[in-house]
Write a protein that holds these residues in place. Structure first.
Motif, PDB file in Angstrom:
ATOM      1  N   ASP A 106     -16.627  33.223 -76.335  1.00 54.82           N
ATOM      2  CA  ASP A 106     -15.953  34.485 -76.005  1.00 54.82           C
ATOM      3  C   ASP A 106     -16.217  35.545 -77.082  1.00 54.82           C
ATOM      4  N   SER A 107     -16.151  35.106 -78.339  1.00 55.84           N
ATOM      5  CA  SER A 107     -16.369  36.049 -79.441  1.00 55.84           C
ATOM      6  C   SER A 107     -17.815  36.543 -79.494  1.00 55.84           C
ATOM      7  N   MET A 164     -13.520  44.459 -72.996  1.00 54.55           N
ATOM      8  CA  MET A 164     -12.644  43.276 -72.933  1.00 54.55           C
ATOM      9  C   MET A 164     -13.281  42.254 -72.006  1.00 54.55           C
ATOM     10  N   THR A 165     -13.149  40.983 -72.336  1.00 54.92           N
ATOM     11  CA  THR A 165     -13.616  39.920 -71.459  1.00 54.92           C
ATOM     12  C   THR A 165     -12.718  39.877 -70.233  1.00 54.92           C
ATOM     13  N   ALA A 166     -13.299  40.057 -69.057  1.00 58.16           N
ATOM     14  CA  ALA A 166     -12.532  39.960 -67.823  1.00 58.16           C
ATOM     15  C   ALA A 166     -12.683  38.561 -67.250  1.00 58.16           C
ATOM     16  N   ASN A 167     -13.852  37.978 -67.478  1.00 62.33           N
ATOM     17  CA  ASN A 167     -14.182  36.721 -66.828  1.00 62.33           C
ATOM     18  C   ASN A 167     -15.145  35.921 -67.699  1.00 62.33           C
ATOM     19  N   GLY A 184     -18.345  38.611 -76.378  1.00 64.99           N
ATOM     20  CA  GLY A 184     -17.536  39.823 -76.556  1.00 64.99           C
ATOM     21  C   GLY A 184     -18.160  40.779 -77.555  1.00 64.99           C
ATOM     22  N   SER A 185     -18.677  40.235 -78.658  1.00 66.06           N
ATOM     23  CA  SER A 185     -19.320  41.081 -79.664  1.00 66.06           C
ATOM     24  C   SER A 185     -20.599  41.688 -79.115  1.00 66.06           C
ATOM     25  N   GLY A 232     -11.587  52.032 -70.848  1.00 66.58           N
ATOM     26  CA  GLY A 232     -10.765  52.270 -69.669  1.00 66.58           C
ATOM     27  C   GLY A 232      -9.691  51.211 -69.470  1.00 66.58           C
ATOM     28  N   PHE A 233      -9.741  50.138 -70.314  1.00 61.77           N
ATOM     29  CA  PHE A 233      -8.762  49.068 -70.156  1.00 61.77           C
ATOM     30  C   PHE A 233      -7.424  49.408 -70.801  1.00 61.77           C
ATOM     31  N   HIS A 271     -12.694  45.950 -88.321  1.00 63.18           N
ATOM     32  CA  HIS A 271     -13.936  46.190 -87.592  1.00 63.18           C
ATOM     33  C   HIS A 271     -13.944  47.561 -86.937  1.00 63.18           C
ATOM     34  N   ARG A 285     -18.929  50.277 -65.689  1.00 61.61           N
ATOM     35  CA  ARG A 285     -18.128  49.657 -66.764  1.00 61.61           C
ATOM     36  C   ARG A 285     -18.351  48.157 -66.893  1.00 61.61           C
ATOM     37  N   LYS A 286     -18.990  47.562 -65.887  1.00 58.98           N
ATOM     38  CA  LYS A 286     -19.145  46.095 -65.884  1.00 58.98           C
ATOM     39  C   LYS A 286     -20.370  45.660 -66.681  1.00 58.98           C
ATOM     40  N   ARG A 289      -5.318  51.696 -70.190  1.00 63.63           N
ATOM     41  CA  ARG A 289      -4.348  52.471 -69.426  1.00 63.63           C
ATOM     42  C   ARG A 289      -2.950  51.883 -69.551  1.00 63.63           C
ATOM     43  N   LYS A 292     -18.228  38.276 -67.638  1.00 66.19           N
ATOM     44  CA  LYS A 292     -18.218  39.703 -67.324  1.00 66.19           C
ATOM     45  C   LYS A 292     -17.246  40.391 -68.268  1.00 66.19           C
ATOM     46  N   LEU A 294     -15.522  44.191 -69.310  1.00 68.27           N
ATOM     47  CA  LEU A 294     -15.310  45.548 -68.794  1.00 68.27           C
ATOM     48  C   LEU A 294     -15.188  46.497 -69.970  1.00 68.27           C
TER      49      LEU A 294
HETATM   50  C1  MFK Z   1     -13.863  43.136 -83.309  1.00 66.49           C
HETATM   51  C2  MFK Z   1     -14.601  41.918 -83.798  1.00 66.49           C
HETATM   52  C3  MFK Z   1     -15.233  41.177 -82.734  1.00 66.49           C
HETATM   53  C4  MFK Z   1     -14.203  40.666 -81.855  1.00 66.49           C
HETATM   54  C5  MFK Z   1     -14.808  40.005 -80.694  1.00 66.49           C
HETATM   55  C6  MFK Z   1     -13.743  39.270 -80.042  1.00 66.49           C
HETATM   56  C7  MFK Z   1     -13.982  39.326 -78.580  1.00 66.49           C
HETATM   57  C8  MFK Z   1     -12.815  38.733 -77.951  1.00 66.49           C
HETATM   58  C9  MFK Z   1     -12.888  39.043 -76.519  1.00 66.49           C
HETATM   59  C10 MFK Z   1     -11.575  38.725 -75.917  1.00 66.49           C
HETATM   60  O1  MFK Z   1     -11.029  37.667 -76.105  1.00 66.49           O
HETATM   61  S1  MFK Z   1     -10.825  39.911 -74.967  1.00 66.49           S
HETATM   62  C11 MFK Z   1      -9.254  39.162 -74.640  1.00 66.49           C
HETATM   63  C12 MFK Z   1      -9.270  38.399 -73.352  1.00 66.49           C
HETATM   64  N1  MFK Z   1      -9.314  39.325 -72.255  1.00 66.49           N
HETATM   65  C13 MFK Z   1      -8.223  39.917 -71.818  1.00 66.49           C
HETATM   66  O2  MFK Z   1      -7.139  39.732 -72.293  1.00 66.49           O
HETATM   67  C14 MFK Z   1      -8.426  40.859 -70.664  1.00 66.49           C
HETATM   68  C15 MFK Z   1      -7.189  40.911 -69.789  1.00 66.49           C
HETATM   69  N2  MFK Z   1      -7.507  41.702 -68.587  1.00 66.49           N
HETATM   70  C16 MFK Z   1      -7.449  43.057 -68.614  1.00 66.49           C
HETATM   71  O3  MFK Z   1      -7.065  43.673 -69.604  1.00 66.49           O
HETATM   72  C17 MFK Z   1      -7.909  43.759 -67.411  1.00 66.49           C
HETATM   73  O4  MFK Z   1      -7.800  42.923 -66.288  1.00 66.49           O
HETATM   74  C18 MFK Z   1      -9.363  44.245 -67.544  1.00 66.49           C
HETATM   75  C19 MFK Z   1      -9.469  45.231 -68.679  1.00 66.49           C
HETATM   76  C20 MFK Z   1     -10.320  43.081 -67.793  1.00 66.49           C
HETATM   77  C21 MFK Z   1      -9.743  44.926 -66.253  1.00 66.49           C
HETATM   78  O5  MFK Z   1      -8.766  45.873 -65.922  1.00 66.49           O
HETATM   79  P1  MFK Z   1      -9.158  47.342 -65.507  1.00 66.49           P
HETATM   80  O6  MFK Z   1      -7.919  47.969 -64.978  1.00 66.49           O
HETATM   81  O7  MFK Z   1      -9.870  48.006 -66.598  1.00 66.49           O
HETATM   82  O8  MFK Z   1     -10.224  47.127 -64.356  1.00 66.49           O
HETATM   83  P2  MFK Z   1      -9.950  47.094 -62.778  1.00 66.49           P
HETATM   84  O9  MFK Z   1      -8.921  46.116 -62.429  1.00 66.49           O
HETATM   85  O10 MFK Z   1      -9.807  48.511 -62.324  1.00 66.49           O
HETATM   86  O11 MFK Z   1     -11.360  46.519 -62.269  1.00 66.49           O
HETATM   87  C22 MFK Z   1     -12.564  47.212 -62.492  1.00 66.49           C
HETATM   88  C23 MFK Z   1     -13.655  46.460 -61.776  1.00 66.49           C
HETATM   89  O12 MFK Z   1     -13.858  45.197 -62.423  1.00 66.49           O
HETATM   90  C24 MFK Z   1     -13.572  44.125 -61.528  1.00 66.49           C
HETATM   91  N3  MFK Z   1     -12.831  43.079 -62.261  1.00 66.49           N
HETATM   92  C25 MFK Z   1     -11.716  43.279 -62.998  1.00 66.49           C
HETATM   93  N4  MFK Z   1     -11.286  42.133 -63.530  1.00 66.49           N
HETATM   94  C26 MFK Z   1     -12.142  41.181 -63.111  1.00 66.49           C
HETATM   95  C27 MFK Z   1     -12.225  39.785 -63.302  1.00 66.49           C
HETATM   96  N5  MFK Z   1     -11.333  39.138 -64.058  1.00 66.49           N
HETATM   97  N6  MFK Z   1     -13.242  39.108 -62.736  1.00 66.49           N
HETATM   98  C28 MFK Z   1     -14.136  39.750 -61.985  1.00 66.49           C
HETATM   99  N7  MFK Z   1     -14.110  41.086 -61.750  1.00 66.49           N
HETATM  100  C29 MFK Z   1     -13.138  41.785 -62.296  1.00 66.49           C
HETATM  101  C30 MFK Z   1     -12.697  44.724 -60.456  1.00 66.49           C
HETATM  102  O13 MFK Z   1     -12.829  43.998 -59.245  1.00 66.49           O
HETATM  103  C31 MFK Z   1     -13.281  46.111 -60.338  1.00 66.49           C
HETATM  104  O14 MFK Z   1     -14.499  46.060 -59.597  1.00 66.49           O
HETATM  105  P3  MFK Z   1     -14.912  47.250 -58.570  1.00 66.49           P
HETATM  106  O15 MFK Z   1     -14.988  48.496 -59.446  1.00 66.49           O
HETATM  107  O16 MFK Z   1     -16.248  46.814 -58.049  1.00 66.49           O
HETATM  108  O17 MFK Z   1     -13.829  47.282 -57.553  1.00 66.49           O
END
Ligand code: MFK
Length: 241
Positions: free
Chosen positions: A165-166, A180-183, A169-170, A238-239, A96, A210-211, A241, A233, A235
């Motif tokens: 989620d998919s 990335m799905t954060a929540n 996410g898409s 930038g993830f 993709h 970014r949200k 890093r 939600k 993000l």
């Molecule tokens: C390609 C074909 C299609 C495929 C589609 C498939 C889609 C599949 C989607 C997925 O399954 S993704 C996999 C599951 N997700 C993860 O594994 C994500 C794991 N978490 C992370 O990697 C990081 O926590 C994340 C990237 C989500 C956030 O980290 P960052 O360092 O980029 O953000 P940061 O912690 O600086 O937070 C930025 C803002 O978002 C907020 N935030 C971060 N995580 C949050 C959260 N979990 N809930 C609510 N708010 C959140 C955070 O408070 C902050 O708000 P403010 O700017 O207002 O202060």
């Protein structure tokens, strides 16, 4: 009944091959129609897949029920004027990604997109997605197979979460670029019978830097049964890093 269904599906599959040639539906060779980051990415992949001959898993196969076929045809019809875009689907995540599609790197050969992990048709996740750019809305036609069982005869809640989620996410990916799905918060309202067809309907409600805030509903085809509703939600970038 079964045989007739199969013949019907194959006939439609042949029809679909023809419709894939039409530019507005797949955005093939139609850059003026392409204005969102993700759509240009997807059209690039679609274009590339013609050369790499990647198998597109979002096309009808003989496991699709009449209900799934009818809904698919309905959305394909709505692609004709460009209101909706069909989203192709490959079994490797890497296919993709522009510039990486068709990659033969060793590590990438071993990995698969979770929802395309089962080889047999119809046993796992059968799904196809369509995107509506003006509504920032991604719908997924989903037919859960027998290996997704949770309670007897019904889809596992984790499989419902995975398809939500998919889809969400898409949707975020197409609207906001790499995300990335954060929540993800799901309320399960009514069990989904295995082999039935449901519509996973998601949209971007708001983007704050970014949200990306999204919501999603899973309903029966007639819309009468609400199976699940979710908010999430994502993000964007930038993830890494
Ligand atoms: C390609 C074909 C299609 C495929 C589609 C498939 C889609 C599949 C989607 C997925 O399954 S993704 C996999 C599951 N997700 C993860 O594994 C994500 C794991 N978490 C992370 O990697 C990081 O926590 C994340 C990237 C989500 C956030 O980290 P960052 O360092 O980029 O953000 P940061 O912690 O600086 O937070 C930025 C803002 O978002 C907020 N935030 C971060 N995580 C949050 C959260 N979990 N809930 C609510 N708010 C959140 C955070 O408070 C902050 O708000 P403010 O700017 O207002 O202060």
């Amino acid at each position: 009944g079964m045989r007739r269904g199969l013949v019907g599906a194959q006939a439609r599959l042949a029809g679909d091959k023809k419709s894939r040639m039409r530019a507005p539906c797949t955005a093939l060779g139609a850059p003026s129609l392409i204005f969102l980051h993700g759509i240009s990415t997807i059209s690039f992949q679609t274009w590339l897949s013609q050369f790499k001959q990647l198998k597109d898993y979002a096309l009808p196969n003989s496991s699709w029920s009449q209900g799934m076929m009818d809904l698919y045809s309905k959305f394909l019809e709505m692609c004709k004027d460009g209101t909706w875009k069909r989203i192709p689907s490959y079994n490797r995540t890497v296919d993709h990604i522009p510039g990486k599609a068709g990659s033969n790197e060793k590590e990438q050969k071993k990995t698969r997109l979770f929802l395309r992990s089962m080889d047999a048709e119809g046993v796992g996740f059968e799904y196809a997605m369509f995107f509506n750019p003006s509504e920032k809305r991604m719908v997924c036609l989903f037919q859960p197979g027998p290996y997704l069982e949770g309670p007897p005869g019904f889809a596992h809640g984790g499989s419902t979460a995975a398809i939500i989620d998919s889809t969400v996410g898409s949707c975020a990916l197409v609207v906001a670029g790499r995300a990335m799905t954060a929540n993800l918060s799901i309320n399960y309202r009514s069990p989904i019978p295995l082999g039935s067809v449901v519509l996973v309907d998601s949209k971007v409600d708001q983007v704050e830097e970014r949200k990306v805030f999204l919501s999603c509903e899973v309903r029966s085809i007639d819309g009468q049964t609400l199976h699940a509703e979710a908010t999430g939600k994502d993000l964007a970038a930038g993830f890494h890093r």
